[in-house]
Design a protein around this motif. Structure first.
Motif, PDB file in Angstrom:
ATOM      1  N   GLU A 196       0.838  -1.328  -0.103  1.00  0.00           N
ATOM      2  CA  GLU A 196      -0.344  -0.332  -0.374  1.00  0.00           C
ATOM      3  C   GLU A 196       1.018   1.432   0.329  1.00  0.00           C
ATOM      4  O   GLU A 196       0.492   2.209  -0.864  1.00  0.00           O
ATOM      5  CB  GLU A 196      -1.433  -0.414   1.228  1.00  0.00           C
ATOM      6  CG  GLU A 196      -1.884  -1.140   1.537  1.00  0.00           C
ATOM      7  CD  GLU A 196      -2.947  -0.615   2.778  1.00  0.00           C
ATOM      8  OE1 GLU A 196      -4.158  -0.782   2.511  1.00  0.00           O
ATOM      9  OE2 GLU A 196      -2.404  -0.736   3.739  1.00  0.00           O
ATOM     10  N   LEU A 197       1.880   1.683   0.801  1.00  0.00           N
ATOM     11  CA  LEU A 197       2.352   2.361   1.050  1.00  0.00           C
ATOM     12  C   LEU A 197       4.042   2.634  -0.547  1.00  0.00           C
ATOM     13  O   LEU A 197       4.001   3.909  -0.463  1.00  0.00           O
ATOM     14  CB  LEU A 197       3.289   2.533   2.174  1.00  0.00           C
ATOM     15  CG  LEU A 197       2.584   1.906   3.498  1.00  0.00           C
ATOM     16  CD1 LEU A 197       4.016   2.228   4.477  1.00  0.00           C
ATOM     17  CD2 LEU A 197       2.300   3.447   4.089  1.00  0.00           C
ATOM     18  N   ALA A 198       4.413   1.512  -0.596  1.00  0.00           N
ATOM     19  CA  ALA A 198       5.225   1.752  -1.829  1.00  0.00           C
ATOM     20  C   ALA A 198       4.541   3.028  -2.793  1.00  0.00           C
ATOM     21  O   ALA A 198       6.070   3.845  -3.199  1.00  0.00           O
ATOM     22  CB  ALA A 198       5.939   0.747  -2.702  1.00  0.00           C
ATOM     23  N   PRO A 199       3.623   2.901  -3.230  1.00  0.00           N
ATOM     24  CA  PRO A 199       3.142   3.834  -4.167  1.00  0.00           C
ATOM     25  C   PRO A 199       2.971   5.033  -4.066  1.00  0.00           C
ATOM     26  O   PRO A 199       2.744   6.197  -5.076  1.00  0.00           O
ATOM     27  CB  PRO A 199       1.940   2.762  -4.988  1.00  0.00           C
ATOM     28  CG  PRO A 199       1.708   2.688  -4.145  1.00  0.00           C
ATOM     29  CD  PRO A 199       2.743   1.500  -3.388  1.00  0.00           C
ATOM     30  N   LEU A 200       2.776   5.125  -2.336  1.00  0.00           N
ATOM     31  CA  LEU A 200       1.908   6.793  -2.371  1.00  0.00           C
ATOM     32  C   LEU A 200       3.025   7.283  -1.848  1.00  0.00           C
ATOM     33  O   LEU A 200       3.215   8.012  -2.243  1.00  0.00           O
ATOM     34  CB  LEU A 200       1.355   5.964  -0.833  1.00  0.00           C
ATOM     35  CG  LEU A 200       0.191   5.637  -0.943  1.00  0.00           C
ATOM     36  CD1 LEU A 200      -0.294   5.840   0.403  1.00  0.00           C
ATOM     37  CD2 LEU A 200      -0.835   6.884  -1.708  1.00  0.00           C
ATOM     38  N   ILE A 201       4.097   6.855  -1.549  1.00  0.00           N
ATOM     39  CA  ILE A 201       5.372   7.376  -1.009  1.00  0.00           C
ATOM     40  C   ILE A 201       6.021   8.075  -2.707  1.00  0.00           C
ATOM     41  O   ILE A 201       6.745   9.141  -2.989  1.00  0.00           O
ATOM     42  CB  ILE A 201       6.170   6.765  -0.664  1.00  0.00           C
ATOM     43  CG1 ILE A 201       6.239   6.855   0.609  1.00  0.00           C
ATOM     44  CG2 ILE A 201       8.653   6.853  -0.791  1.00  0.00           C
ATOM     45  CD1 ILE A 201       6.573   5.433   1.583  1.00  0.00           C
ATOM     46  N   ALA A 202       5.862   6.831  -3.524  1.00  0.00           N
ATOM     47  CA  ALA A 202       6.923   6.946  -4.592  1.00  0.00           C
ATOM     48  C   ALA A 202       6.389   8.389  -5.495  1.00  0.00           C
ATOM     49  O   ALA A 202       6.600   9.596  -6.348  1.00  0.00           O
ATOM     50  CB  ALA A 202       6.556   5.832  -5.797  1.00  0.00           C
ATOM     51  N   ALA A 203       4.571   8.891  -5.035  1.00  0.00           N
ATOM     52  CA  ALA A 203       3.868  10.057  -5.825  1.00  0.00           C
ATOM     53  C   ALA A 203       4.022  11.424  -4.916  1.00  0.00           C
ATOM     54  O   ALA A 203       3.550  12.367  -5.644  1.00  0.00           O
ATOM     55  CB  ALA A 203       2.112   8.943  -5.533  1.00  0.00           C
ATOM     56  N   MET A 204       4.608  10.870  -3.913  1.00  0.00           N
ATOM     57  CA  MET A 204       4.773  12.286  -3.204  1.00  0.00           C
ATOM     58  C   MET A 204       6.238  13.375  -4.071  1.00  0.00           C
ATOM     59  O   MET A 204       6.580  12.772  -4.277  1.00  0.00           O
ATOM     60  CB  MET A 204       5.394  11.934  -1.527  1.00  0.00           C
ATOM     61  CG  MET A 204       4.476  11.668  -1.095  1.00  0.00           C
ATOM     62  SD  MET A 204       5.601  10.801   0.834  1.00  0.00           S
ATOM     63  CE  MET A 204       5.848  12.351   1.129  1.00  0.00           C
ATOM     64  N   PRO A 205       5.475  14.540  -3.576  1.00  0.00           N
ATOM     65  CA  PRO A 205       6.580  15.777  -4.572  1.00  0.00           C
ATOM     66  C   PRO A 205       7.476  14.978  -3.984  1.00  0.00           C
ATOM     67  O   PRO A 205       8.387  15.276  -3.012  1.00  0.00           O
ATOM     68  CB  PRO A 205       5.883  16.668  -3.961  1.00  0.00           C
ATOM     69  CG  PRO A 205       4.731  16.616  -3.346  1.00  0.00           C
ATOM     70  CD  PRO A 205       4.263  15.050  -3.034  1.00  0.00           C
TER      71      PRO A 205
END
Length: 376
Positions: A219-228
């Motif tokens: 769950e976290l990996a794509p959310l972190i990748a999308a952070m500015p």
């Protein structure tokens, strides 16, 4: 009984400066004060400070326990981790209260029970409860629901107004009420949440698809990748500057926006919950009574099968001519009477008892005890 009041404050997100430690010190010369804590026990007198103000300004958690039944836990969380509109539905009178300062949300949870048991020595209580603060900051609403259940129980005792209970609805029900974490179980005990009421509430909670206690790597990996990139750099800088207790919570909160929290709108009234708890309480009591009856049956059956040995013990007690031994002999005879009756051998028991009374008729202390227990 002497008075007992225990105060403990903990600073979790940052240490207090020397100047900030001086303010609590001015309120109590006997307290143990460090850069992260304030603790004191009062057996006479009262704390001169205002705990609410101390938590608002300096501390992130406060515990208060007294020997007249007060249990109070106050938590301070950054406003961005838990907002007042989320908390308000769980507030009920003074038992569950919440307010905000410019930077924080304060949550105050109180249980009162003048007739409840208490143990003098609450030094380790806050340590077992403090985990609920991180859970709340991470979006777990079970601690709030537990506090609401505690308040509902208190309202039932204070004001058994059926009409009010009918019109009061439960707040959103979080998943996992039947599988509490260790801090949540400690909170339920501290706030004296009725186990039957919790079980009744958990029946709705069990139908909610449960999210993992922590977000998964997937769950976290794509959310972190999308952070500015700028935001990532700022978080890494904070990490590089040294230990920062809030960093993990702040990051999870930043990522949590797209991770759905498991909860469902409450649909039951307070009266329905209380009725369900009463039904469960009755069922549990009936189960306990059935188990006791079964255990009693097993005991009497076993005693009847060893009746010969029991009669020998009775004679040995009587032979000592001691009053305490007479009491033991009488108690065992009463048990034997029930055992013989349980196995349908009442006539045999009456015959043996008559023979025993005849042999010991010159022992008035024994005969008096037998008469008093109906062993005639």
């Amino acid at each position: 009984m002497s008075e007992y009041q225990y105060y403990e404050f903990q600073a979790l997100d940052r240490q207090l400066s020397h100047a900030e430690q001086e303010q609590p010190r001015s309120l109590s010369t006997r307290a143990r004060i460090t850069a992260t804590s304030f603790t004191n026990t009062y057996n006479w007198g009262d704390f001169r400070g205002d705990p609410r103000r101390l938590v608002e300004r300096y501390f992130d958690a406060h515990l208060y326990v007294t020997n007249w039944g007060t249990h109070r836990l106050t938590l301070r969380l950054p406003r961005q981790t838990l907002n007042l509109p989320t908390v308000r539905p769980y507030c009920l009178d003074f038992h569950v209260d919440a307010w905000t300062t410019r930077t924080h949300l304060l949550l105050d949870l109180t249980s009162e029970d003048e007739d409840g048991d208490w143990i003098e020595g609450a030094d380790d209580s806050l340590a077992s409860l403090i985990g609920v603060r991180d859970e709340l900051a991470a979006g777990d609403l079970r601690p709030l629901y537990l506090a609401w259940l505690s308040a509902l129980s208190a309202r039932e005792l204070e004001d058994d107004d059926e009409e009010k209970h009918q019109t009061r609805s439960e707040p959103s029900v979080p998943a996992g009420l039947g599988e509490l974490t260790a801090p949540q179980r400690a909170l339920a005990d501290f706030l004296r949440v009725d186990n039957d009421l919790l079980e009744a509430a958990a029946q709705a909670s069990s139908t909610i698809p449960k999210k993992p206690a922590k977000p998964t790597k997937k769950e976290l990996a794509p959310l972190i990748a999308a952070m500015p990139q700028k935001e990532k750099d700022a978080l890494l800088l904070r990490l590089a500057l040294g230990p920062e207790p809030r960093l993990h919570t702040d990051l999870l909160h930043r990522l949590r926006g797209t991770i759905a929290l498991a909860a469902t709108p409450g649909y039951r009234s307070a009266a329905q919950l209380l009725d369900a708890a009463r039904t469960l309480r009755t069922e549990h009591q009936q189960h306990i009574e059935r188990e006791r009856a079964k255990a009693r049956d097993r005991h009497l059956t076993a005693l009847a099968s060893e009746a010969g040995s029991a009669w020998q013990q009775i004679e040995a007690h009587i032979a000592t001519k001691k009053t305490s031994a007479y009491d033991q002999a009488t108690d065992l005879l009463a048990e034997l009477r029930d055992a013989y009756a349980h196995t349908g051998r009442d006539t045999d028991f009456r015959r043996r008892l008559s023979h025993l009374r005849e042999n010991h008729q010159r022992r008035p202390g024994l005969i008096h005890r037998l008469d008093h227990r109906g062993l005639r």
